[in-house]
Write an enzyme that holds these catalytic residues in place. Sequence first.
Site, PDB file in Angstrom:
ATOM      1  N   GLY A 569       0.817  -1.202   0.000  1.00 47.92           N
ATOM      2  CA  GLY A 569       0.000   0.000   0.000  1.00 47.92           C
ATOM      3  C   GLY A 569       0.846   1.245   0.000  1.00 47.92           C
ATOM      4  N   GLY A 572       3.733   0.956   2.864  1.00 48.68           N
ATOM      5  CA  GLY A 572       4.529  -0.224   3.097  1.00 48.68           C
ATOM      6  C   GLY A 572       3.916  -1.473   2.511  1.00 48.68           C
ATOM      7  N   VAL A 574       2.715  -5.859   3.266  1.00 50.95           N
ATOM      8  CA  VAL A 574       2.233  -6.841   4.238  1.00 50.95           C
ATOM      9  C   VAL A 574       2.746  -8.213   3.835  1.00 50.95           C
ATOM     10  CG1 VAL A 574       0.216  -7.898   5.311  1.00 50.95           C
ATOM     11  CG2 VAL A 574       0.173  -5.475   4.711  1.00 50.95           C
ATOM     12  N   ASP A 689     -10.595   5.738   6.174  1.00 50.63           N
ATOM     13  CA  ASP A 689     -10.211   5.025   4.956  1.00 50.63           C
ATOM     14  C   ASP A 689     -10.992   3.721   4.819  1.00 50.63           C
ATOM     15  OD1 ASP A 689      -7.082   3.826   3.452  1.00 50.63           O
ATOM     16  OD2 ASP A 689      -8.915   4.640   2.566  1.00 50.63           O
TER      17      ASP A 689
END
Length: 884
Positions: A569, A572, A574, A689
């Site tokens: 994203g 960073g 995942v 968000d």
Amino acid sequence: MFPLFSVLVSLFIISLSQSDSNLISVAAASEQQTLLNIKSKLSDPLSALASWRNDSINFCKWRGVTCDDSNPPHVTALDLTGLGLAGSLSPDIAHLTLIEKINLQNNSLCAEMPVELGRINGLKHLDLSYNQFYGLVPNSFYNISSLAYLNLYYNNLTGALPPNLGQRFPQIQILDVGFNHFDGDLINLITSLANCSALHTIDFFFNNLSGSLPNTIGNLSTKLQKLVLGYNNISGSIPREIGNLVNLTELDLSGNYFEGILPSTIGSLSNLGRMQISYNILSGPIPDSIGNLTKLYFLTLMENELNGTIPASLGNCTRLQILKICSNRLEGAMPRELFSLTSMIKLDASHNQLVGSIPDVSSMSSLNYLSLRGNNLTGTIPDSLGFCPSLEELFLGDNLIQGSIPETFKNMKEITSLGLSHNNLSGRIPEFFGTLHTLQYLNLAFNNLVGEVPTGGIFSNASAVSLLGNQGLCGGDSELHLPSCAFQVPEASKKSSKMVVIICAIITIAVLICFCLIVSILYKLRRNKRIAKLHTPVPFSKDKYKKVAYSDIAKATDGFSSNNLVGSGSFGSVYKGMLDNQAVAVKVFDLEQHGALRSFNSECESLRNIRHKNLVGVITLCSSLDFKGNEFKSLVFKYIPNGSLDEWIHPKSSGKKLSFSDGINIAMDVASGLSYLHHHCATPMVHCDIKPGNILIETDMTALVSDFGLARFLAASHSTSAEVSTTLVGLKGTIGYIPPGKLRNFKYHNFSNCNNFHTSHIIVVVFAIFTAEYALGSTISTQGDVYSFGIVLLEMLTGKRPTDAMFKDGSNIHAYVSSAFPEKIIEILDPSMFGEMNMDMEKCIIQLVHVGLACSKEAPKDRMRMEDVAAELSKIKQIYLGSI
């Protein structure tokens, strides 16, 4: 011999007395043990039943217990209202053979109704309302012929109500089974209740009853005062015989499929105080006889197809306080008699075809709310509106009203919302609007207003004011992004003077360059401070979360192998991995990205303050240095192998398919989580968000809201100047799910013709990105999350992304769905989500779409509160579960 006989008789009498005493003692002990057995099935977190103890001899003095005067005493009433009790109702209650009243209202009992209730032949009063009883009401229960009061309101009970209910409960006075899932044919049910001569209340609200309202409605007891049939599946017409119920004080037929006319016999209900017949398909005029209802104080007929004029006879209803006749086809002028009612508090006649001017309202001293928007009203705004001392909300938008804004509006000391958009108003915006301290919403868009915009007060809050479409406005607060009044040019020279456009463009570009330079400098300063912040304790430092080392994270993810990369994203990536024999998802922050460090700290602060089953929970964190000595920060969560909602709405080759049942549950879960954030946190929070990619799906299809990197606490949502300056480089949220604010209105600008190119257009375009509700530096509100949730719900139902290429030239997913709602809504839904439909399912779909549209409205004040969204979805879910 006689003395001996005398002794024997005495001994016999003594033995009998001892025997009776023993029997009395046994009987008393039996009832006491029954009460203790009832207690054993209950959870008592408030210790409300502390007096119910084995060592307490007189059970008649226990809390909620009433006994008769017999010897031994017998329990005649059990009243445990509102004690916070959970668990189930013990079948042993049937052992209280002389009990006449059972009241367990407003607890959390969750079980089936015990069959043994049907054995209490003398029971007269039963109140199990506001609990969680479920299943089929046992048939034996309907054999309690002595029952006079029955209240099962707001449970999860199912099954068909017996068509001969009236014969089974001949003594019934109060019959309240609303907010359940009972079904059955209304026709025979109503007919059978005609035998109940003492009947006072019928409440079948929000069930699944079908059929039509029979003519035998007129045969019901003349003692009937309350008839509530709202929100079922009742069709057909309203019979004229309803006028026989002359003592009726409340009538609710809303939310059904009634068609035809509203019978004139309704005027015979002279005692009626409250009448609700909204959300049906009624046509024809409102009968003049409605003026006979002189005790009427609450009347709603909205969302029908009523036509004709508003009857002047409503002026006879001198107690009328609430009148909602919006969203019909009413025409003609508004009767002056209606506007003479001193009792009126709320009047909504919006979205009709009314014409003429607004009558004088000087008599309406109690008026609190007035909406006449969406009609064809002409003339000017009456000065008398400014002398309504209690007026809080006034909406006159989407009409043909002319003239200036009355000076008398300065007297509106209680006004909170004022909507005058899409009219032909002219003149200047009054200065006094800036001094009305109660005013929270002001919409003057698309009129012909001119001159300098006032400053201060509401005008300092750009999200609370809409001034678009008034080409002659200038100045005002900088947040409004209007052209400076110094740049205004005479109307005669606008068409020929392109030089002004060029100068404005040069100035705008120069301002942007300076802006970018400032942001760049601030970014470098912030980056230099980052190392210093490395040793600052993160928000979890005093919590139960134990930080892990970088080496643990590297090992868990196999050196951050690309094979373990789940997604990436803005701030960073995942990775999935194994940590302490547990599958985890590791969110690694790219600290080279501007805003990543702030996102990490924000997410830490958010996650430490929330605990909810529908919000993702953090396992641990890592705030350390990597092997090269660089700053490293990550968060560790439970790994969710089922992916995000985005993968379920838009499957590629995964084979995932979202069912309608799953969709309802997911919507309910997300709404529940957001409701907790907005209304039940110690410090309310806004997520900022909400989108399908941030909603994770557990293996049991439970939804979890994740990614709190942009979340903000409401108590700290007003940023300092430093925070604003570092956040103006992007939007809070994701394009397509960000509340639109005024951004959507740029479709009204036409840039193809330079001669019509207004000076303000360049400035408007440049700053468009900052005029949305979530434009950084603007005030954050829970209504932003509500909007995003609404878009997600519409996306889930239609299968269309809000950024789909089909939405162009000012169109969007809200408008797309709204244009098809409700008649053609099935045609635009995602076919893969819906199988064979029945009427109940279609009703649920329409209600779900309605929630999505209500949440995604343009104006924040028009959207629902998330707490109300969760409650509405819970009702829809109950209806759906009752239909399968």
